[in-house]
Write a protein that holds these residues in place. Structure first.
Motif, PDB file in Angstrom:
ATOM      1  N   GLY A   1      19.072  21.037  -9.376  1.00  0.00           N
ATOM      2  CA  GLY A   1      19.834  20.412 -10.452  1.00  0.00           C
ATOM      3  C   GLY A   1      19.839  18.889 -10.424  1.00  0.00           C
ATOM      4  N   GLY A   2      19.042  18.284  -9.542  1.00  0.00           N
ATOM      5  CA  GLY A   2      19.017  16.819  -9.464  1.00  0.00           C
ATOM      6  C   GLY A   2      17.829  16.232 -10.205  1.00  0.00           C
ATOM      7  N   ASP A   3      17.749  14.891 -10.220  1.00  0.00           N
ATOM      8  CA  ASP A   3      16.658  14.183 -10.894  1.00  0.00           C
ATOM      9  C   ASP A   3      16.140  13.048 -10.022  1.00  0.00           C
ATOM     10  N   PRO A   4      14.878  13.100  -9.624  1.00  0.00           N
ATOM     11  CA  PRO A   4      14.342  12.026  -8.779  1.00  0.00           C
ATOM     12  C   PRO A   4      14.252  10.693  -9.519  1.00  0.00           C
ATOM     13  N   ALA A   5      14.566   9.607  -8.805  1.00  0.00           N
ATOM     14  CA  ALA A   5      14.470   8.264  -9.390  1.00  0.00           C
ATOM     15  C   ALA A   5      13.072   7.700  -9.226  1.00  0.00           C
ATOM     16  N   ASN A   6      12.291   8.326  -8.373  1.00  0.00           N
ATOM     17  CA  ASN A   6      10.950   7.809  -8.125  1.00  0.00           C
ATOM     18  C   ASN A   6      10.115   8.826  -7.367  1.00  0.00           C
ATOM     19  N   PHE A   7       8.819   8.599  -7.436  1.00  0.00           N
ATOM     20  CA  PHE A   7       7.874   9.253  -6.527  1.00  0.00           C
ATOM     21  C   PHE A   7       7.507   8.182  -5.512  1.00  0.00           C
ATOM     22  N   LEU A   8       7.641   8.472  -4.231  1.00  0.00           N
ATOM     23  CA  LEU A   8       7.216   7.485  -3.237  1.00  0.00           C
ATOM     24  C   LEU A   8       6.608   8.171  -2.036  1.00  0.00           C
ATOM     25  N   ASP A   9       5.312   7.932  -1.874  1.00  0.00           N
ATOM     26  CA  ASP A   9       4.580   8.455  -0.727  1.00  0.00           C
ATOM     27  C   ASP A   9       4.245   7.265   0.165  1.00  0.00           C
ATOM     28  N   VAL A  10       4.860   7.217   1.364  1.00  0.00           N
ATOM     29  CA  VAL A  10       4.574   6.085   2.261  1.00  0.00           C
ATOM     30  C   VAL A  10       3.283   6.306   3.034  1.00  0.00           C
ATOM     31  N   GLY A  11       2.677   7.495   2.896  1.00  0.00           N
ATOM     32  CA  GLY A  11       1.399   7.739   3.551  1.00  0.00           C
ATOM     33  C   GLY A  11       1.550   7.932   5.051  1.00  0.00           C
ATOM     34  N   GLY A  12       0.433   8.058   5.728  1.00  0.00           N
ATOM     35  CA  GLY A  12       0.478   8.329   7.162  1.00  0.00           C
ATOM     36  C   GLY A  12       0.454   7.062   7.987  1.00  0.00           C
ATOM     37  N   GLY A  13      -0.226   6.039   7.488  1.00  0.00           N
ATOM     38  CA  GLY A  13      -0.468   4.855   8.313  1.00  0.00           C
ATOM     39  C   GLY A  13       0.476   3.692   8.047  1.00  0.00           C
ATOM     40  N   ALA A  14       1.531   3.925   7.253  1.00  0.00           N
ATOM     41  CA  ALA A  14       2.405   2.809   6.871  1.00  0.00           C
ATOM     42  C   ALA A  14       3.089   2.199   8.103  1.00  0.00           C
ATOM     43  N   THR A  15       3.230   0.899   8.104  1.00  0.00           N
ATOM     44  CA  THR A  15       3.914   0.199   9.193  1.00  0.00           C
ATOM     45  C   THR A  15       5.424   0.290   8.983  1.00  0.00           C
ATOM     46  N   GLU A  16       6.168  -0.029  10.054  1.00  0.00           N
ATOM     47  CA  GLU A  16       7.628  -0.052   9.936  1.00  0.00           C
ATOM     48  C   GLU A  16       8.052  -1.044   8.847  1.00  0.00           C
ATOM     49  N   GLU A  17       7.320  -2.148   8.765  1.00  0.00           N
ATOM     50  CA  GLU A  17       7.601  -3.170   7.756  1.00  0.00           C
ATOM     51  C   GLU A  17       7.434  -2.601   6.334  1.00  0.00           C
ATOM     52  N   ALA A  18       6.345  -1.839   6.147  1.00  0.00           N
ATOM     53  CA  ALA A  18       6.094  -1.259   4.820  1.00  0.00           C
ATOM     54  C   ALA A  18       7.173  -0.240   4.463  1.00  0.00           C
ATOM     55  N   VAL A  19       7.593   0.552   5.453  1.00  0.00           N
ATOM     56  CA  VAL A  19       8.620   1.562   5.175  1.00  0.00           C
ATOM     57  C   VAL A  19       9.960   0.876   4.863  1.00  0.00           C
ATOM     58  N   THR A  20      10.238  -0.211   5.576  1.00  0.00           N
ATOM     59  CA  THR A  20      11.459  -0.981   5.287  1.00  0.00           C
ATOM     60  C   THR A  20      11.402  -1.514   3.853  1.00  0.00           C
ATOM     61  N   GLU A  21      10.228  -1.994   3.460  1.00  0.00           N
ATOM     62  CA  GLU A  21      10.036  -2.485   2.097  1.00  0.00           C
ATOM     63  C   GLU A  21      10.252  -1.346   1.081  1.00  0.00           C
ATOM     64  N   ALA A  22       9.806  -0.147   1.475  1.00  0.00           N
ATOM     65  CA  ALA A  22      10.002   1.021   0.598  1.00  0.00           C
ATOM     66  C   ALA A  22      11.492   1.256   0.353  1.00  0.00           C
ATOM     67  N   PHE A  23      12.286   1.151   1.414  1.00  0.00           N
ATOM     68  CA  PHE A  23      13.737   1.300   1.250  1.00  0.00           C
ATOM     69  C   PHE A  23      14.302   0.188   0.376  1.00  0.00           C
ATOM     70  N   ARG A  24      13.780  -1.027   0.547  1.00  0.00           N
ATOM     71  CA  ARG A  24      14.257  -2.148  -0.264  1.00  0.00           C
ATOM     72  C   ARG A  24      14.017  -1.875  -1.749  1.00  0.00           C
TER      73      ARG A  24
ATOM     74  N   GLU B   1       0.816  -1.216   0.000  1.00  0.00           N
ATOM     75  CA  GLU B   1       0.000   0.000   0.000  1.00  0.00           C
ATOM     76  C   GLU B   1       0.853   1.271   0.000  1.00  0.00           C
ATOM     77  N   LEU B   2       1.951   1.212  -0.735  1.00  0.00           N
ATOM     78  CA  LEU B   2       2.795   2.393  -0.913  1.00  0.00           C
ATOM     79  C   LEU B   2       2.462   2.992  -2.273  1.00  0.00           C
ATOM     80  N   ASN B   3       2.463   4.320  -2.368  1.00  0.00           N
ATOM     81  CA  ASN B   3       2.254   4.956  -3.673  1.00  0.00           C
ATOM     82  C   ASN B   3       3.606   5.198  -4.307  1.00  0.00           C
ATOM     83  N   TYR B   4       3.973   4.338  -5.250  1.00  0.00           N
ATOM     84  CA  TYR B   4       5.307   4.383  -5.841  1.00  0.00           C
ATOM     85  C   TYR B   4       5.204   4.478  -7.348  1.00  0.00           C
ATOM     86  N   VAL B   5       5.930   5.431  -7.916  1.00  0.00           N
ATOM     87  CA  VAL B   5       6.021   5.534  -9.375  1.00  0.00           C
ATOM     88  C   VAL B   5       7.498   5.629  -9.747  1.00  0.00           C
TER      89      VAL B   5
END
Ligand code: GDP
Ligand code: MN
Length: 398
Positions: free
Chosen positions: A289-312, A258-262
């Motif tokens: 002058g930089g360039d983002p590799a992604n859009f990632l909104d972990v939202g307000g209710g994300a669990t620690e597990e979901a945020v760890t997955e986001a980093f992965r 349930e992460l918003n990732y593009v």
């Protein structure tokens, strides 16, 4: 959500738009058998078409019109063993796993017809052209006057008089006018009923005059749809058409958590909470002058597990040369993010520079956690605000 052409053709047929008969196959043998069946049923030509979620197939050699089952077999063997590369695919191309084998149509003229959500005009808009086919992007870019656009009324949809007017403007004549207008009306109904954001027929063709149809017939021979993801809960039949093998694997994994990732093209991985903050984070990276590799909104209710997955997900992208964490903790607690950073450092490891800007709920606890894990986070820098964060991450990757 995108669907395949063979599924789109089924939707057109369900709404009464004429499409030639065909079948989806997954093997060379089935392609040959289906072609044989169509030839035996009286088809003069058969078309073999790669089913991938990208256009430009014709020019890439992945739409083949054939006259015998042997030729169909050869075309199928080629398509199922080569990746398709077109301007609409990633540079490495797409693997072809499915084919459509359909009765071919003799073509007198190709037209373009689509309905889109036009954000600039804030309406659903019918777009049509008498110069349809594989060059439509070129026509749109060089001769915008060859493209007709008609706004649809938000409550009435497309009106019959609008459809007839467009049909005349495109140069349809005689019985073709009624058929073309009817196709436009049906496409508009389909678009609204299924919560589409794009419904495109290219080409819509007129067949040469024949005894039974002196003015020719108006037939759809390619279709492309896109549906609003947030409306899919209303359409179980559309959900069933979802093909996960055509999706970006990182985006799929993000969806599971349930992460918003593009995925984007740059080299700065971003982990942010809130879509608005994520947008401004991408803007400020660009500003410096930089360039983002992604859009990632972990939202307000994300669990620690979901945020760890986001980093992965971010760290498994080989193009990422630096990571920016930008959290404004309201509902999200900063210490949860800090724990996920430490977990990611232990499980995956930050080999690239990491810039962290944290503010808000439980920020003191978060800073304590990160400080205690310094040894595991050798590439980490703290940032005081958004500008400082953007400067630091941009200079770290340049
Ligand atoms: P795209 O290139 O991915 O948009 O694939 P299309 O299905 O639109 O096919 C590309 C082109 O191939 C069309 O514009 C036609 O010119 C041609 N084509 C596709 N199907 C047929 C067919 O049944 N008969 C004939 N004669 N040409 C076809
Ligand atoms: Mn097409």
């Amino acid at each position: 959500m995108k669907i395949h052409e063979y599924q789109a053709r089924q939707l057109l047929a369900d709404f009464g738009i004429p499409v030639p008969p065909g079948r989806m196959v997954e093997t060379v043998a089935d392609a040959a058998a289906e072609a044989r069946r169509l030839f035996e049923g009286g088809a003069g030509i058969v078309v073999v078409k790669a089913q991938v979620h990208a256009g430009g197939r014709g020019k890439a050699g992945f739409v083949k019109v054939v006259k015998t089952a042997d030729e169909a077999e050869k075309a199928a063997a080629f398509m199922l063993s080569h990746r398709m590369v077109s301007p609409q695919t990633p540079p490495e191309g797409l693997e072809v796993k499915r084919l459509l084998v359909a009765a071919g149509v003799d073509i007198a003229k190709e037209y373009y017809l689509a309905i889109v959500t036009d954000r600039a005009r804030r309406t659903n808009t019918l777009i049509a052209s008498a110069e349809g086919g594989v060059e439509i992007e070129h026509v749109a870019a060089t001769r915008p006057d060859a493209i007709v656009k008609v706004a649809m009324d938000p409550t009435m949809g497309l009106s019959a008089y609008q459809a007839r007017e467009v049909a005349f403007r495109l140069g349809f004549r005689g019985k073709q006018v009624g058929q073309a207008a009817d196709t436009m009306m049906k496409l508009a109904s389909l678009y609204l009923a299924k919560d589409a954001s794009l419904a495109e027929i290219n080409p819509l063709v007129v067949t040469p005059p024949a005894q039974a149809h002196p003015d020719g017939r108006v037939v759809a021979i390619d279709a492309k749809f896109n549906f609003h993801a947030n409306a899919l809960f209303r359409h179980p039949a559309l959900q069933a058409m979802f093909d996960p093998t055509e999706e970006n694997p990182a985006e799929l994994r993000a969806r599971e958590f349930e992460l918003n990732y593009v995925a984007l093209d740059g080299n700065i991985g971003c982990l942010v909470n809130g879509a608005g903050l994520a947008m401004s984070t991408m803007d400020i990276i660009k500003l410096h002058g930089g360039d983002p590799a992604n859009f990632l909104d972990v939202g307000g209710g994300a669990t620690e597990e979901a945020v760890t997955e986001a980093f992965r997900i971010i760290l498994s992208d080989g193009r990422v040369k630096g990571v920016l964490v930008n959290i404004f903790g309201g509902i999200m607690q900063c210490d949860k993010i800090a724990r996920a950073i430490v977990a990611a450092a232990k499980n995956i490891g930050f080999k690239v520079p990491l810039v962290v800007r944290l503010e808000g709920t439980n920020v003191a606890e978060a800073r304590r956690i990160l400080e205690a894990a310094r040894a595991e986070l050798p590439t980490m820098q703290a940032a005081t605000d958004l500008t400082d964060a953007a400067r630091k991450v941009c200079s770290a990757v340049s």
